[in-house]
Design a protein around this motif. Structure first.
Motif, PDB file in Angstrom:
ATOM      1  N   MET A 469     166.149 -65.318  18.386  1.00 30.91           N
ATOM      2  CA  MET A 469     165.436 -64.445  19.476  1.00 30.91           C
ATOM      3  C   MET A 469     164.588 -63.368  18.735  1.00 30.91           C
ATOM      4  N   VAL A 470     165.447 -62.731  18.115  1.00 27.33           N
ATOM      5  CA  VAL A 470     164.871 -61.710  17.334  1.00 27.33           C
ATOM      6  C   VAL A 470     163.716 -61.795  16.334  1.00 27.33           C
ATOM      7  N   LEU A 471     163.977 -63.084  15.644  1.00 31.82           N
ATOM      8  CA  LEU A 471     163.088 -63.725  14.669  1.00 31.82           C
ATOM      9  C   LEU A 471     161.483 -63.887  15.527  1.00 31.82           C
ATOM     10  N   GLY A 472     162.031 -64.440  16.815  1.00 29.78           N
ATOM     11  CA  GLY A 472     160.855 -65.098  17.485  1.00 29.78           C
ATOM     12  C   GLY A 472     160.089 -63.744  18.013  1.00 29.78           C
ATOM     13  N   PHE A 473     160.607 -62.688  18.362  1.00 26.85           N
ATOM     14  CA  PHE A 473     159.954 -61.503  18.633  1.00 26.85           C
ATOM     15  C   PHE A 473     158.970 -61.170  17.592  1.00 26.85           C
ATOM     16  N   VAL A 474     159.419 -61.011  16.312  1.00 24.49           N
ATOM     17  CA  VAL A 474     158.737 -60.810  15.133  1.00 24.49           C
ATOM     18  C   VAL A 474     157.368 -61.787  14.981  1.00 24.49           C
ATOM     19  N   TYR A 476     155.995 -63.437  17.346  1.00 26.17           N
ATOM     20  CA  TYR A 476     154.978 -63.502  18.337  1.00 26.17           C
ATOM     21  C   TYR A 476     154.160 -61.777  18.075  1.00 26.17           C
ATOM     22  N   PHE A 477     154.984 -60.733  17.651  1.00 28.19           N
ATOM     23  CA  PHE A 477     153.968 -59.559  17.565  1.00 28.19           C
ATOM     24  C   PHE A 477     153.091 -59.513  16.343  1.00 28.19           C
ATOM     25  N   LEU A 478     153.426 -60.414  15.320  1.00 34.15           N
ATOM     26  CA  LEU A 478     152.729 -60.586  14.138  1.00 34.15           C
ATOM     27  C   LEU A 478     151.705 -61.364  14.130  1.00 34.15           C
ATOM     28  N   TYR A 479     151.737 -62.454  15.106  1.00 37.36           N
ATOM     29  CA  TYR A 479     150.773 -63.511  14.882  1.00 37.36           C
ATOM     30  C   TYR A 479     150.244 -63.881  16.534  1.00 37.36           C
ATOM     31  N   GLY A 480     151.359 -64.333  17.401  1.00 33.18           N
ATOM     32  CA  GLY A 480     151.012 -65.082  18.670  1.00 33.18           C
ATOM     33  C   GLY A 480     150.354 -64.006  19.781  1.00 33.18           C
ATOM     34  N   ARG A 481     150.509 -62.640  19.725  1.00 37.24           N
ATOM     35  CA  ARG A 481     149.916 -61.746  20.439  1.00 37.24           C
ATOM     36  C   ARG A 481     148.696 -61.612  20.416  1.00 37.24           C
ATOM     37  N   THR A 482     147.997 -61.593  19.244  1.00 35.72           N
ATOM     38  CA  THR A 482     146.597 -61.441  18.709  1.00 35.72           C
ATOM     39  C   THR A 482     145.839 -62.703  18.757  1.00 35.72           C
ATOM     40  N   HIS A 483     146.584 -63.757  18.354  1.00 36.26           N
ATOM     41  CA  HIS A 483     145.863 -64.976  18.438  1.00 36.26           C
ATOM     42  C   HIS A 483     145.840 -65.814  19.859  1.00 36.26           C
ATOM     43  N   SER A 484     146.379 -65.272  20.764  1.00 33.63           N
ATOM     44  CA  SER A 484     146.538 -65.980  21.961  1.00 33.63           C
ATOM     45  C   SER A 484     145.167 -66.292  22.643  1.00 33.63           C
ATOM     46  N   GLU A 485     145.083 -67.558  23.055  1.00 27.64           N
ATOM     47  CA  GLU A 485     143.802 -67.947  23.784  1.00 27.64           C
ATOM     48  C   GLU A 485     143.452 -67.109  24.884  1.00 27.64           C
ATOM     49  N   MET A 486     144.354 -66.488  25.656  1.00 27.36           N
ATOM     50  CA  MET A 486     144.169 -65.574  26.941  1.00 27.36           C
ATOM     51  C   MET A 486     143.574 -64.483  26.370  1.00 27.36           C
ATOM     52  N   VAL A 487     143.742 -63.755  25.356  1.00 29.31           N
ATOM     53  CA  VAL A 487     143.099 -62.738  24.650  1.00 29.31           C
ATOM     54  C   VAL A 487     141.776 -62.941  24.453  1.00 29.31           C
TER      55      VAL A 487
END
Length: 491
Positions: A469-474, A476-487
């Motif tokens: 889960m910790v690896l998943g957070f990393v 997400y914050f390095l890639y998923g959060r900024t590349h999200s289609e919602m953004v």
């Protein structure tokens, strides 16, 4: 920024995304196909192995009641899954449901969890299938070289059979869901036939004396420590009980894992012709059928042999050997080997659909969200994940990681049940073809039951789960959060 982590993706937007031509999946599945998928993934080694192991070590003849308890826990979760799958008929199962109700970060967490759950499940089952096939080959005089029999065999380095099985199933899934459904139907028919043969043949050898006592006297489990002990024992000093009434619940936390897989049916919602009608039927129907078969098998095996005499490794086969009928033992081994094929394929199917849904939302590279121009399947993630899992299954001894599959499934159950409550409050206007009864009481009971089973898992499993889960957070914050289609849409 904090609110952005919990931005939800509307149900309407999730459904609109499924209509984009290059990101659309082909709708070809019926209620029967979904039920067959469910039965195909639930009935695996659990019915052939866990029944005897739990009867001997935890519950005796009352193992049948443990299967009923585990079936009820799964049914509570299944009712929540059925509402979501019929309301949000989009690939991704618990990931998609979480995005619509809890927000982006919780959705990412559950998606990341499911990717691990299905990947390890596929690899573990492939290795188990390989073992059954090698056993059948040995019976007819064919022997796999030790070096190609896997790390679990002395002198083994690579499990060729497990590797080839995953690659073959990858090709089948790329070609199309309807082909997968047809193959699954044939294999499930063989598997259920073998189970029925075991039940009917075993009835002739049942002795009433073997059911006495039906609920053996309670025995406290030896107090343990360290990471091998159940988390509940380390937290509260509670020692689980073998046998007795509480032993039934201890056994239920073990046999629950024989039911893992019905949630995979929900990942195929987007490929179902009439998901509002057929998803609830497929999920609940497959769970009911498997619960009945599990209870029947456990009653037969504890009736054929006294629970204290059952073997742990192959109880059903050995029970028939003990009464002088080795033919049925061979039939059981054949049924297990054939049956594990569909378990492996449907777990791989589930993982690729979750991965596909996450990439379509931009949380993983959009490159993986393009479907095949002819087959209309998510061929890129299927090929990538299929090759990776084939290599993992070939080179790794992963028996100790198998419990990660269990905690991942239970975690998904908790999230989906909470999601039902939240979506009822935030979107009461949504049309729900199937409605979970007694909301919020039933989902809360489902959460409590799933958490109880999670607490009975070893602390070591929780530690490994936390690391993933910790690896998943990393990620997400390095890639998923900024590349999200919602953004991108908001910009």
């Amino acid at each position: 920024m904090f609110s952005a982590l919990f931005r939800t993706k509307s149900v309407e937007q999730s459904i609109r995304d499924t209509t984009e031509p290059e990101h659309a999946l082909k709708k070809s599945l019926s209620a029967l196909d979904l039920t067959v998928f469910g039965v195909g993934v639930i009935i695996g080694t659990g019915i052939f192995v866990l029944t005897g192991k739990v009867a001997k070590e935890n519950a005796g003849p009352s193992t049948a009641l443990a299967f009923v308890v585990a079936g009820v826990v799964c049914a509570l979760a299944a009712l929540c899954y059925a509402e979501f799958a019929s309301t949000v008929p989009v690939a991704g199962s618990a990931y998609t449901f979480s995005y619509a109700s809890l927000g982006e970060l919780p959705a990412w967490i559950i998606g990341w969890d499911l990717v691990l759950e299905f990947a390890l499940g596929t690899a573990v089952v492939a290795v188990g299938w390989s073992g059954y096939v090698r056993s059948l080959m040995d019976n007819i005089g064919w022997h796999m070289p030790a070096a190609l029999s896997g790390p679990d065999v002395p002198g083994g380095t690579f499990d060729l059979l497990a590797f080839l099985l995953v690659l073959l199933l990858t090709v089948i899934l790329v070609i199309g869901m309807k082909l997968s459904a047809r193959i699954t139907t044939v294999v499930v028919a063989i598997k259920v036939t073998v189970v029925m043969i075991v039940i009917i043949a075993g009835l002739f050898f049942v002795k009433a004396d073997n059911y006495s006592p039906f609920v053996p006297p309670a025995q406290e489990q030896p107090a343990g420590g360290g990471l091998d002990a159940p988390l509940i024992q380390l937290m509260f000093g509670y020692a689980p009980t073998n046998f007795g009434v509480m032993g039934i619940f201890t056994a239920a936390s073990v046999v629950f894992f024989a039911f893992i897989g019905f949630d995979v049916v929900a990942t195929a919602a987007e490929e179902t012709k009439l998901p509002q009608r057929d998803m609830p039927r497929g999920i609940l129907g497959s769970l009911f059928i498997c619960t009945v078969l599990y209870v029947a098998v456990s009653l037969v095996v504890t009736g054929m042999q006294h629970y204290t005499e059952l073997s742990v490794s192959a109880p059903l086969a050995d029970a028939f050997k003990a009464i002088g009928h080795p033919f049925y033992a061979g039939v059981i081994s054949f049924g297990a080997a054939v049956g594990l094929t569909t378990v492996c394929m449907i777990l791989l199917l589930g993982q690729t659909r979750v991965f596909f849904a996450m990439s379509r939302d931009g949380l993983l590279p959009r490159f993986f969200s393009v479907t095949h121009p002819h087959f209309r399947t998510p061929y890129r993630p299927t090929i990538l994940l299929g090759v990776i899992i084939a290599i993992v299954a070939g080179f790794t001894s992963i028996n100790e990681l198998a419990t990660l599959v269990n905690i991942g499934t239970l975690f998904a159950f908790v999230v989906v049940a909470l999601g039902v409550i939240i979506l009822r409050r935030t979107r009461p206007d949504l049309h729900r073809a199937f409605r979970t009864p007694w909301v919020p009481v039933l989902p809360i009971v489902s959460v409590a039951a799933s958490l109880w089973l999670m607490l009975n898992l070893p602390a070591e499993t929780w530690l490994r789960f936390a690391i993933w889960m910790v690896l998943g957070f990393v990620v997400y914050f390095l890639y998923g959060r900024t590349h999200s289609e919602m953004v991108k849409r908001r910009k």
